[in-house]
Motif scaffolding. Sequence first.
Motif, PDB file in Angstrom:
ATOM      1  N   ILE A 147       0.959  -1.179  -0.091  1.00 25.35           N
ATOM      2  CA  ILE A 147      -0.156  -0.166   0.002  1.00 25.35           C
ATOM      3  C   ILE A 147       0.774   1.251  -0.056  1.00 25.35           C
ATOM      4  O   ILE A 147       0.571   2.266  -0.718  1.00 25.35           O
ATOM      5  N   LEU A 148       1.888   1.423   0.746  1.00 26.08           N
ATOM      6  CA  LEU A 148       2.701   2.513   1.069  1.00 26.08           C
ATOM      7  C   LEU A 148       3.512   2.609  -0.290  1.00 26.08           C
ATOM      8  O   LEU A 148       3.585   3.833  -0.934  1.00 26.08           O
ATOM      9  N   GLU A 149       3.773   1.659  -1.017  1.00 27.92           N
ATOM     10  CA  GLU A 149       4.511   1.795  -2.223  1.00 27.92           C
ATOM     11  C   GLU A 149       3.840   2.157  -3.425  1.00 27.92           C
ATOM     12  O   GLU A 149       3.880   3.052  -4.368  1.00 27.92           O
ATOM     13  N   GLN A 150       2.416   1.568  -3.711  1.00 27.26           N
ATOM     14  CA  GLN A 150       1.555   1.879  -4.813  1.00 27.26           C
ATOM     15  C   GLN A 150       0.512   2.789  -4.598  1.00 27.26           C
ATOM     16  O   GLN A 150      -0.178   3.215  -5.508  1.00 27.26           O
ATOM     17  N   CYS A 151       0.082   3.265  -3.270  1.00 28.19           N
ATOM     18  CA  CYS A 151      -0.876   4.215  -3.150  1.00 28.19           C
ATOM     19  C   CYS A 151      -0.333   5.585  -2.726  1.00 28.19           C
ATOM     20  O   CYS A 151       0.985   5.774  -2.083  1.00 28.19           O
ATOM     21  N   THR A 152      -1.227   6.586  -2.433  1.00 26.70           N
ATOM     22  CA  THR A 152      -0.603   8.160  -2.245  1.00 26.70           C
ATOM     23  C   THR A 152      -1.000   8.408  -0.855  1.00 26.70           C
ATOM     24  O   THR A 152      -0.469   9.332  -0.201  1.00 26.70           O
ATOM     25  N   VAL A 153      -2.260   8.102  -0.399  1.00 23.45           N
ATOM     26  CA  VAL A 153      -2.786   8.336   0.999  1.00 23.45           C
ATOM     27  C   VAL A 153      -2.363   7.274   1.996  1.00 23.45           C
ATOM     28  O   VAL A 153      -2.630   6.219   1.841  1.00 23.45           O
ATOM     29  N   LYS A 154      -1.586   7.579   3.040  1.00 21.65           N
ATOM     30  CA  LYS A 154      -1.149   6.659   3.888  1.00 21.65           C
ATOM     31  C   LYS A 154      -2.241   6.062   4.876  1.00 21.65           C
ATOM     32  O   LYS A 154      -3.251   7.122   4.995  1.00 21.65           O
ATOM     33  N   PRO A 155      -2.412   5.081   5.167  1.00 21.18           N
ATOM     34  CA  PRO A 155      -3.403   4.563   6.036  1.00 21.18           C
ATOM     35  C   PRO A 155      -3.321   5.224   7.190  1.00 21.18           C
ATOM     36  O   PRO A 155      -2.120   5.612   7.817  1.00 21.18           O
ATOM     37  N   VAL A 156      -4.384   5.565   7.870  1.00 21.37           N
ATOM     38  CA  VAL A 156      -4.344   6.091   9.293  1.00 21.37           C
ATOM     39  C   VAL A 156      -4.371   5.387  10.442  1.00 21.37           C
ATOM     40  O   VAL A 156      -3.631   5.463  11.356  1.00 21.37           O
ATOM     41  N   LEU A 157      -4.528   4.036  10.167  1.00 20.20           N
ATOM     42  CA  LEU A 157      -4.521   2.995  11.038  1.00 20.20           C
ATOM     43  C   LEU A 157      -4.602   1.679  10.548  1.00 20.20           C
ATOM     44  O   LEU A 157      -5.195   1.329   9.559  1.00 20.20           O
ATOM     45  N   ASN A 158      -4.025   0.456  11.429  1.00 17.75           N
ATOM     46  CA  ASN A 158      -4.341  -0.830  10.962  1.00 17.75           C
ATOM     47  C   ASN A 158      -4.933  -1.526  12.058  1.00 17.75           C
ATOM     48  O   ASN A 158      -4.348  -1.338  13.251  1.00 17.75           O
ATOM     49  N   GLN A 159      -6.273  -1.938  12.036  1.00 20.05           N
ATOM     50  CA  GLN A 159      -6.905  -2.448  12.950  1.00 20.05           C
ATOM     51  C   GLN A 159      -6.630  -4.099  12.793  1.00 20.05           C
ATOM     52  O   GLN A 159      -6.885  -4.841  11.914  1.00 20.05           O
ATOM     53  N   ILE A 160      -6.088  -4.686  13.990  1.00 21.86           N
ATOM     54  CA  ILE A 160      -5.641  -6.100  14.165  1.00 21.86           C
ATOM     55  C   ILE A 160      -6.144  -6.522  15.530  1.00 21.86           C
ATOM     56  O   ILE A 160      -6.355  -5.954  16.219  1.00 21.86           O
ATOM     57  N   GLU A 161      -6.032  -8.050  15.265  1.00 24.82           N
ATOM     58  CA  GLU A 161      -6.172  -8.727  16.491  1.00 24.82           C
ATOM     59  C   GLU A 161      -5.162  -8.407  17.525  1.00 24.82           C
ATOM     60  O   GLU A 161      -4.023  -8.658  16.995  1.00 24.82           O
ATOM     61  N   CYS A 162      -5.322  -7.978  18.834  1.00 25.77           N
ATOM     62  CA  CYS A 162      -4.369  -7.693  19.627  1.00 25.77           C
ATOM     63  C   CYS A 162      -4.815  -7.803  20.932  1.00 25.77           C
ATOM     64  O   CYS A 162      -5.859  -7.076  21.604  1.00 25.77           O
ATOM     65  N   HIS A 163      -3.958  -8.258  21.896  1.00 28.99           N
ATOM     66  CA  HIS A 163      -4.438  -8.552  23.157  1.00 28.99           C
ATOM     67  C   HIS A 163      -3.072  -9.072  23.939  1.00 28.99           C
ATOM     68  O   HIS A 163      -2.125  -9.348  23.229  1.00 28.99           O
ATOM     69  N   PRO A 164      -2.848  -9.334  25.253  1.00 25.00           N
ATOM     70  CA  PRO A 164      -1.721  -9.504  26.052  1.00 25.00           C
ATOM     71  C   PRO A 164      -1.013 -10.864  25.419  1.00 25.00           C
ATOM     72  O   PRO A 164       0.375 -11.061  25.535  1.00 25.00           O
ATOM     73  N   PHE A 165      -2.001 -11.759  24.799  1.00 23.21           N
ATOM     74  CA  PHE A 165      -1.353 -13.052  24.370  1.00 23.21           C
ATOM     75  C   PHE A 165      -0.928 -12.936  22.785  1.00 23.21           C
ATOM     76  O   PHE A 165      -0.268 -13.828  22.253  1.00 23.21           O
ATOM     77  N   LEU A 166      -1.371 -11.855  22.076  1.00 23.77           N
ATOM     78  CA  LEU A 166      -0.919 -11.534  20.778  1.00 23.77           C
ATOM     79  C   LEU A 166      -0.647 -10.113  20.740  1.00 23.77           C
ATOM     80  O   LEU A 166      -1.363  -9.369  20.307  1.00 23.77           O
ATOM     81  N   ALA A 167       0.611  -9.745  21.353  1.00 23.08           N
ATOM     82  CA  ALA A 167       1.162  -8.255  21.375  1.00 23.08           C
ATOM     83  C   ALA A 167       1.222  -7.662  20.136  1.00 23.08           C
ATOM     84  O   ALA A 167       1.399  -6.493  19.688  1.00 23.08           O
ATOM     85  N   GLN A 168       1.940  -8.237  18.986  1.00 24.78           N
ATOM     86  CA  GLN A 168       1.867  -7.680  17.696  1.00 24.78           C
ATOM     87  C   GLN A 168       3.153  -6.911  17.712  1.00 24.78           C
ATOM     88  O   GLN A 168       2.961  -5.750  17.055  1.00 24.78           O
ATOM     89  N   ASN A 169       4.035  -7.239  18.238  1.00 22.00           N
ATOM     90  CA  ASN A 169       5.119  -6.149  18.724  1.00 22.00           C
ATOM     91  C   ASN A 169       5.801  -5.739  17.419  1.00 22.00           C
ATOM     92  O   ASN A 169       6.136  -4.489  17.200  1.00 22.00           O
TER      93      ASN A 169
END
Length: 274
Positions: A147-169
């Motif tokens: 997306i960052l390479e091929q598009c011009t408007v940067k995403p404002v956020l990435n909504q992901i599964e995230c909790h203490p067992f899946l910190a997504q560091n």
Amino acid sequence: MNEVTLNNGLKMPQLGFGVWQVEDNEATKAVAKALETGYRSIDTAMIYQNEIGVGKAINDSSVSREELFITTKVWNTDHGYENTLRAFDESLERLGLDYVDLYLVHWPTPQFDEYVDTYKALEKLYHDGKVKAIGVCNFHIEHLEKILEQCTVKPVLNQIECHPFLAQNDLKDFCAKHDIFVEAWSPLQQGGEVLQLESIQTIAHTHNKTAAQVVLRWHLQNNTIVIPKSVTPARIEENFEVFDFELSAEEMEQINQLNRDERKGPDPSDMNMR
């Protein structure tokens, strides 16, 4: 209510209200309660099949539209440029709104490889003023890079599964480097096993708070946006009462150490549901 400033300058409440797996008529009651409690950010999606119910609660509320931050998402079956534009108009009609604050690509579904065209449709909606911000959900680093390479408007956020067992560091580090917020879905972990841990219970007791409030506070102090879901009025209120205490650095580290890289939801690389 804490607000964060997205990379396009738009302000967004850091704590929102999610309605995944909430039936349409139940969503109306739950969102009405959330708005009454003080939530101003509501997160829905076409696939939740409750945009009509969410829209009814919004339109029946005494809270002005300008005070609200409404998010919805384009589903996998509607990927592609023209399909996405049509799907957005249909979502807007179901919600009964003139615009949404945030429109997201729900999953990258990389097997079909249409998410760049889908995102380009979001860019058009953004430039046309129909949405105030655009972003993605469930994108791995390689999907974001494309997306960052091929598009011009940067995403404002990435909504992901995230909790203490899946910190997504690693993903969090990448997003922070590119000024993209992380928003946690399932912030309390589906099934709630994490809430039963002795370490979480001890921290909760120390602060005279619940385990859920402790985990939500951990997200907030990690600069993550959270959208807990509940249809229980008392729980809706409880999840909102997380701004009157602070976890110590030691308590934060205790929770950080719980990471197992353990998902409850699908891996985005494998998610090809249509």
